[in-house]
Design a protein around this motif. Sequence first.
Motif, PDB file in Angstrom:
ATOM      1  N   UNK A 167     -48.677-104.085 -94.660  1.00 58.59           N
ATOM      2  CA  UNK A 167     -48.369-104.526 -95.813  1.00 58.59           C
ATOM      3  C   UNK A 167     -47.336-105.711 -95.798  1.00 58.59           C
ATOM      4  N   UNK A 168     -47.498-106.238 -96.929  1.00 57.85           N
ATOM      5  CA  UNK A 168     -46.571-107.615 -96.944  1.00 57.85           C
ATOM      6  C   UNK A 168     -45.142-107.153 -97.685  1.00 57.85           C
ATOM      7  N   UNK A 169     -44.098-107.622 -97.085  1.00 59.60           N
ATOM      8  CA  UNK A 169     -42.943-107.224 -97.681  1.00 59.60           C
ATOM      9  C   UNK A 169     -42.805-107.423 -99.466  1.00 59.60           C
ATOM     10  N   UNK A 170     -43.556-108.567 -99.743  1.00 55.82           N
ATOM     11  CA  UNK A 170     -43.512-108.797-101.230  1.00 55.82           C
ATOM     12  C   UNK A 170     -44.008-107.690-102.110  1.00 55.82           C
ATOM     13  N   UNK A 171     -45.032-106.928-101.380  1.00 60.66           N
ATOM     14  CA  UNK A 171     -45.676-105.732-102.032  1.00 60.66           C
ATOM     15  C   UNK A 171     -44.726-104.776-102.293  1.00 60.66           C
ATOM     16  N   UNK A 172     -43.530-104.736-101.827  1.00 65.51           N
ATOM     17  CA  UNK A 172     -42.630-103.435-101.782  1.00 65.51           C
ATOM     18  C   UNK A 172     -41.673-103.904-102.803  1.00 65.51           C
ATOM     19  N   UNK A 180     -38.580-102.495-102.219  1.00 61.69           N
ATOM     20  CA  UNK A 180     -37.534-102.159-101.382  1.00 61.69           C
ATOM     21  C   UNK A 180     -36.877-103.372-101.026  1.00 61.69           C
ATOM     22  N   UNK A 181     -35.572-103.527-101.378  1.00 57.37           N
ATOM     23  CA  UNK A 181     -34.852-104.915-100.958  1.00 57.37           C
ATOM     24  C   UNK A 181     -34.556-104.994 -99.465  1.00 57.37           C
ATOM     25  N   UNK A 182     -34.852-103.861 -98.853  1.00 60.34           N
ATOM     26  CA  UNK A 182     -34.620-104.105 -97.295  1.00 60.34           C
ATOM     27  C   UNK A 182     -35.958-105.059 -96.769  1.00 60.34           C
ATOM     28  N   UNK A 183     -36.850-105.046 -97.211  1.00 61.15           N
ATOM     29  CA  UNK A 183     -38.131-105.667 -96.729  1.00 61.15           C
ATOM     30  C   UNK A 183     -37.785-107.408 -97.183  1.00 61.15           C
ATOM     31  N   UNK A 184     -38.087-108.233 -96.118  1.00 59.56           N
ATOM     32  CA  UNK A 184     -38.387-109.744 -96.159  1.00 59.56           C
ATOM     33  C   UNK A 184     -39.360-110.001 -97.028  1.00 59.56           C
ATOM     34  N   UNK A 244     -34.797 -92.824 -85.190  1.00 54.84           N
ATOM     35  CA  UNK A 244     -33.903 -93.909 -85.955  1.00 54.84           C
ATOM     36  C   UNK A 244     -33.671 -95.051 -85.074  1.00 54.84           C
ATOM     37  N   UNK A 245     -33.176 -94.583 -83.926  1.00 57.30           N
ATOM     38  CA  UNK A 245     -32.595 -95.829 -82.984  1.00 57.30           C
ATOM     39  C   UNK A 245     -33.858 -96.812 -82.559  1.00 57.30           C
ATOM     40  N   UNK A 246     -34.822 -96.244 -82.039  1.00 53.20           N
ATOM     41  CA  UNK A 246     -35.807 -96.752 -81.774  1.00 53.20           C
ATOM     42  C   UNK A 246     -36.593 -97.724 -83.140  1.00 53.20           C
ATOM     43  N   UNK A 247     -36.653 -97.266 -84.256  1.00 59.24           N
ATOM     44  CA  UNK A 247     -36.884 -98.184 -85.314  1.00 59.24           C
ATOM     45  C   UNK A 247     -36.003 -99.136 -85.487  1.00 59.24           C
ATOM     46  N   UNK A 248     -34.654 -98.746 -85.465  1.00 56.33           N
ATOM     47  CA  UNK A 248     -33.605 -99.715 -85.756  1.00 56.33           C
ATOM     48  C   UNK A 248     -33.593-100.859 -84.871  1.00 56.33           C
ATOM     49  N   UNK A 249     -33.991-100.753 -83.494  1.00 56.57           N
ATOM     50  CA  UNK A 249     -34.118-101.476 -82.386  1.00 56.57           C
ATOM     51  C   UNK A 249     -35.351-102.593 -82.550  1.00 56.57           C
ATOM     52  N   UNK A 250     -36.055-102.086 -83.410  1.00 57.99           N
ATOM     53  CA  UNK A 250     -37.410-103.025 -83.808  1.00 57.99           C
ATOM     54  C   UNK A 250     -37.092-103.679 -85.220  1.00 57.99           C
ATOM     55  N   UNK A 251     -36.005-103.578 -85.506  1.00 56.15           N
ATOM     56  CA  UNK A 251     -35.583-104.248 -86.956  1.00 56.15           C
ATOM     57  C   UNK A 251     -36.438-103.508 -88.160  1.00 56.15           C
ATOM     58  N   UNK A 252     -36.789-102.337 -87.764  1.00 55.55           N
ATOM     59  CA  UNK A 252     -37.554-101.746 -88.810  1.00 55.55           C
ATOM     60  C   UNK A 252     -36.611-100.613 -89.908  1.00 55.55           C
ATOM     61  N   UNK A 253     -37.191 -99.750 -90.534  1.00 51.08           N
ATOM     62  CA  UNK A 253     -36.798 -98.924 -91.620  1.00 51.08           C
ATOM     63  C   UNK A 253     -37.639 -97.510 -91.507  1.00 51.08           C
TER      64      UNK A 253
END
Length: 90
Positions: A1-6, A8-12, A61-70
Amino acid sequence: MKGSESDNPYFSPEKNYCHIRVKDNGIGFEPHFNERIFGVFQKLHSKEVYAGTGIGLAIVKKIVDNHKGLITATSELNKGASFDIYIPAD
């Protein structure tokens, strides 16, 4: 998905994200715990009620954070839970 489709302010807006959803039909939890459950050793029930150490979701959560995810969680008590993981694809 493209960040602009969300919304959520977290997404670029210009980035692409992989979305993974994991759902269960377990005991669930009350919505006000949806952030607390990602803390290390944060269990909502004692070991006598439900087995486990309380580190599984903290590791995820730590794995997701390390990949700059949410990662987000939604649930209703006695109706299971849903976990949404978003990882940048670029």
